[in-house]
Write an enzyme that holds these catalytic residues in place. Sequence first.
Site, PDB file in Angstrom:
ATOM      1  N   GLY A 214       0.786  -1.235   0.000  1.00  0.00           N
ATOM      2  CA  GLY A 214       0.000   0.000   0.000  1.00  0.00           C
ATOM      3  C   GLY A 214       0.812   1.276   0.000  1.00  0.00           C
ATOM      4  O   GLY A 214       0.258   2.351   0.262  1.00  0.00           O
ATOM      5  N   GLU A 257       4.928  -6.239   1.987  1.00  0.00           N
ATOM      6  CA  GLU A 257       4.637  -6.885   0.698  1.00  0.00           C
ATOM      7  C   GLU A 257       4.073  -5.842  -0.278  1.00  0.00           C
ATOM      8  O   GLU A 257       2.914  -5.929  -0.666  1.00  0.00           O
ATOM      9  CB  GLU A 257       3.688  -8.070   0.891  1.00  0.00           C
ATOM     10  CG  GLU A 257       2.548  -7.789   1.837  1.00  0.00           C
ATOM     11  CD  GLU A 257       1.669  -8.990   2.148  1.00  0.00           C
ATOM     12  OE1 GLU A 257       2.167 -10.123   2.147  1.00  0.00           O
ATOM     13  OE2 GLU A 257       0.465  -8.769   2.396  1.00  0.00           O
ATOM     14  N   GLY A 259       3.437  -3.839  -3.820  1.00  0.00           N
ATOM     15  CA  GLY A 259       3.296  -4.208  -5.223  1.00  0.00           C
ATOM     16  C   GLY A 259       3.454  -2.983  -6.107  1.00  0.00           C
ATOM     17  O   GLY A 259       4.457  -2.795  -6.789  1.00  0.00           O
ATOM     18  N   ARG A 260       2.449  -2.101  -6.050  1.00  0.00           N
ATOM     19  CA  ARG A 260       2.402  -0.955  -6.946  1.00  0.00           C
ATOM     20  C   ARG A 260       3.666  -0.090  -6.888  1.00  0.00           C
ATOM     21  O   ARG A 260       4.221   0.262  -7.925  1.00  0.00           O
ATOM     22  CB  ARG A 260       1.189  -0.079  -6.589  1.00  0.00           C
ATOM     23  CG  ARG A 260       0.869   0.991  -7.620  1.00  0.00           C
ATOM     24  CD  ARG A 260      -0.262   1.908  -7.134  1.00  0.00           C
ATOM     25  NE  ARG A 260      -1.481   1.201  -6.810  1.00  0.00           N
ATOM     26  CZ  ARG A 260      -2.442   0.911  -7.691  1.00  0.00           C
ATOM     27  NH1 ARG A 260      -2.345   1.312  -8.927  1.00  0.00           N
ATOM     28  NH2 ARG A 260      -3.526   0.257  -7.294  1.00  0.00           N
ATOM     29  N   CYS A 336     -16.106   1.025 -27.593  1.00  0.00           N
ATOM     30  CA  CYS A 336     -17.386   1.719 -27.754  1.00  0.00           C
ATOM     31  C   CYS A 336     -18.035   1.905 -26.396  1.00  0.00           C
ATOM     32  O   CYS A 336     -19.101   1.347 -26.129  1.00  0.00           O
ATOM     33  CB  CYS A 336     -18.296   0.912 -28.663  1.00  0.00           C
ATOM     34  SG  CYS A 336     -17.474   0.415 -30.178  1.00  0.00           S
ATOM     35  N   TYR A 366      -0.591  -3.105 -12.029  1.00  0.00           N
ATOM     36  CA  TYR A 366      -2.049  -3.095 -12.187  1.00  0.00           C
ATOM     37  C   TYR A 366      -2.406  -2.492 -13.545  1.00  0.00           C
ATOM     38  O   TYR A 366      -3.228  -1.580 -13.636  1.00  0.00           O
ATOM     39  CB  TYR A 366      -2.717  -2.315 -11.052  1.00  0.00           C
ATOM     40  CG  TYR A 366      -2.382  -2.843  -9.674  1.00  0.00           C
ATOM     41  CD1 TYR A 366      -3.000  -3.995  -9.190  1.00  0.00           C
ATOM     42  CD2 TYR A 366      -1.433  -2.212  -8.871  1.00  0.00           C
ATOM     43  CE1 TYR A 366      -2.683  -4.486  -7.928  1.00  0.00           C
ATOM     44  CE2 TYR A 366      -1.117  -2.699  -7.613  1.00  0.00           C
ATOM     45  CZ  TYR A 366      -1.746  -3.837  -7.150  1.00  0.00           C
ATOM     46  OH  TYR A 366      -1.435  -4.328  -5.906  1.00  0.00           O
TER      47      TYR A 366
HETATM   48  C1  LIG Z   1      -2.743  -5.970  -3.050  1.00  0.00           C
HETATM   49  C2  LIG Z   1      -2.058  -6.424  -1.833  1.00  0.00           C
HETATM   50  C3  LIG Z   1      -0.747  -6.010  -1.569  1.00  0.00           C
HETATM   51  C4  LIG Z   1      -0.015  -5.012  -2.438  1.00  0.00           C
HETATM   52  O1  LIG Z   1      -0.612  -3.764  -2.388  1.00  0.00           O
HETATM   53  P1  LIG Z   1       0.064  -2.506  -3.169  1.00  0.00           P
HETATM   54  O2  LIG Z   1      -0.918  -1.408  -2.954  1.00  0.00           O
HETATM   55  O3  LIG Z   1       0.205  -2.908  -4.580  1.00  0.00           O
HETATM   56  O4  LIG Z   1       1.379  -2.256  -2.530  1.00  0.00           O
HETATM   57  C5  LIG Z   1      -0.131  -6.517  -0.455  1.00  0.00           C
HETATM   58  N1  LIG Z   1      -0.756  -7.395   0.375  1.00  0.00           N
HETATM   59  C6  LIG Z   1      -2.024  -7.811   0.145  1.00  0.00           C
HETATM   60  C7  LIG Z   1      -2.639  -8.769   1.078  1.00  0.00           C
HETATM   61  C8  LIG Z   1      -2.709  -7.340  -0.953  1.00  0.00           C
HETATM   62  O5  LIG Z   1      -3.970  -7.731  -1.153  1.00  0.00           O
END
Ligand SMILES: *Cc1c(COP(=O)(O)O)cnc(C)c1O
Length: 395
Positions: A214, A257, A259-260, A336, A366
């Site tokens: 996050g 953990e 991601g983005r 469309c 994403y």
């Molecule tokens: C989606 C998710 C993440 C990654 O979130 P980001 O906003 O991409 O950093 C980490 N842990 C869990 C459990 C998630 O569902």
Amino acid sequence: MPAYVHDLAGLADHAKGIAAALPPGVEFYYAAKANPDARVLGALAPHVDGVEVASGGEYAHVAAAVPGLPIAFGGPGKTPGELALAVRSGAHRLHVESEHELRQVGALARAHGRPVDVLLRANPPLELPGGPAGVPLAMGGRPSPFGMDPDALDRCVAILAAEPLLRLRGLHAHLASGLGADALAALGASLVQWAEAWARGHGLAVEEVVLGGGMEVDYGAPHARFDWATYGSALGRLRAHGSASAREPAVPLLRIEPGRAVTAYHGWYVTEVLDVKRSRGRAFAVVRGGTHHLRTPAARGHAQPFTVLPRDDWAYPWARPASGDGEPVTLVGQLCTPKDVLAADIPVAGGLRAGDRVAFAMAGAYAFNISHRDFLMHPPPTFHYLGEHTGEAPG
Ligand SMILES: *Cc1c(COP(=O)(O)O)cnc(C)c1O
């Protein structure tokens, strides 16, 4: 055309920088759901401690793409088959989302005669900074399908006591997406404090607390980065001193953990302007492709940042359709539906002309993997990778 371009060397450098900003005792897992591209995973592999997956499909894909890298298996709604896969193949970490899941894992552990380390995913009663409305994606701290409320966690303690093959490794939470370093570190501190208190209340030790992902990514500021140095030192203090008071034992291991914030910056979606039109005084540029390749701006309701790559050749004998110099342009795709908007009302210096190319930035997370790629049956984009160090011949 259209094409995704991934800068793997830049991505590897970025991941290396994140790892360097984290103190000892803080593990860095990459959340595969942000972008599970095998070459992206390969570029990240030397710099992460593991990968977090949220389905049997991601599990099998990650295990094949980056063999040997530890995997944490989480996510809501795991099927009996997915739980069996995790137990049989010895997932490094299993994040349990409910009492029913925990009971199933217990039965599987007994059936396979295998000990299983579990982390309980919690939805603790913590205030999110600014309240749930103050964060772009609130996943907890309010009614949520993710994780367990404290009363369910309490009942898990009894389930664990009756299942000798299950070992409680710790607690997991992923409460919000889109927080800056200070806010996320503060939320992490209250989470650790809450986890320690919960464990103490049950006479248990927590070895590991997962703080989730996050980390903020600001699509309005493509050159800004989450402040990993500030976040890393805050986590270092949290681990060293515990959160409740200096006398309290620290949690031995923290895990994040993200991601983005790991992969967003090193992917581009490159396409071309097919046409430029004007309607009721507003300029629209229709590009090849659209949100069925890059759903990110439609999903989040933002303007995807872009750079114009002008092309001077024009094959037709008539005048080239173009927007005016500095005129706001709305870039749409070929679908469309009025929702197929990549960026709305963005002034373009020099104007945007049919035939120009456009590179949408921040398309590394994403992006293609969340897109409804078969809608309208346009051809898929191609994929290109810069700076790959595999030693393999280009394929
Ligand atoms: C989606 C998710 C993440 C990654 O979130 P980001 O906003 O991409 O950093 C980490 N842990 C869990 C459990 C998630 O569902």
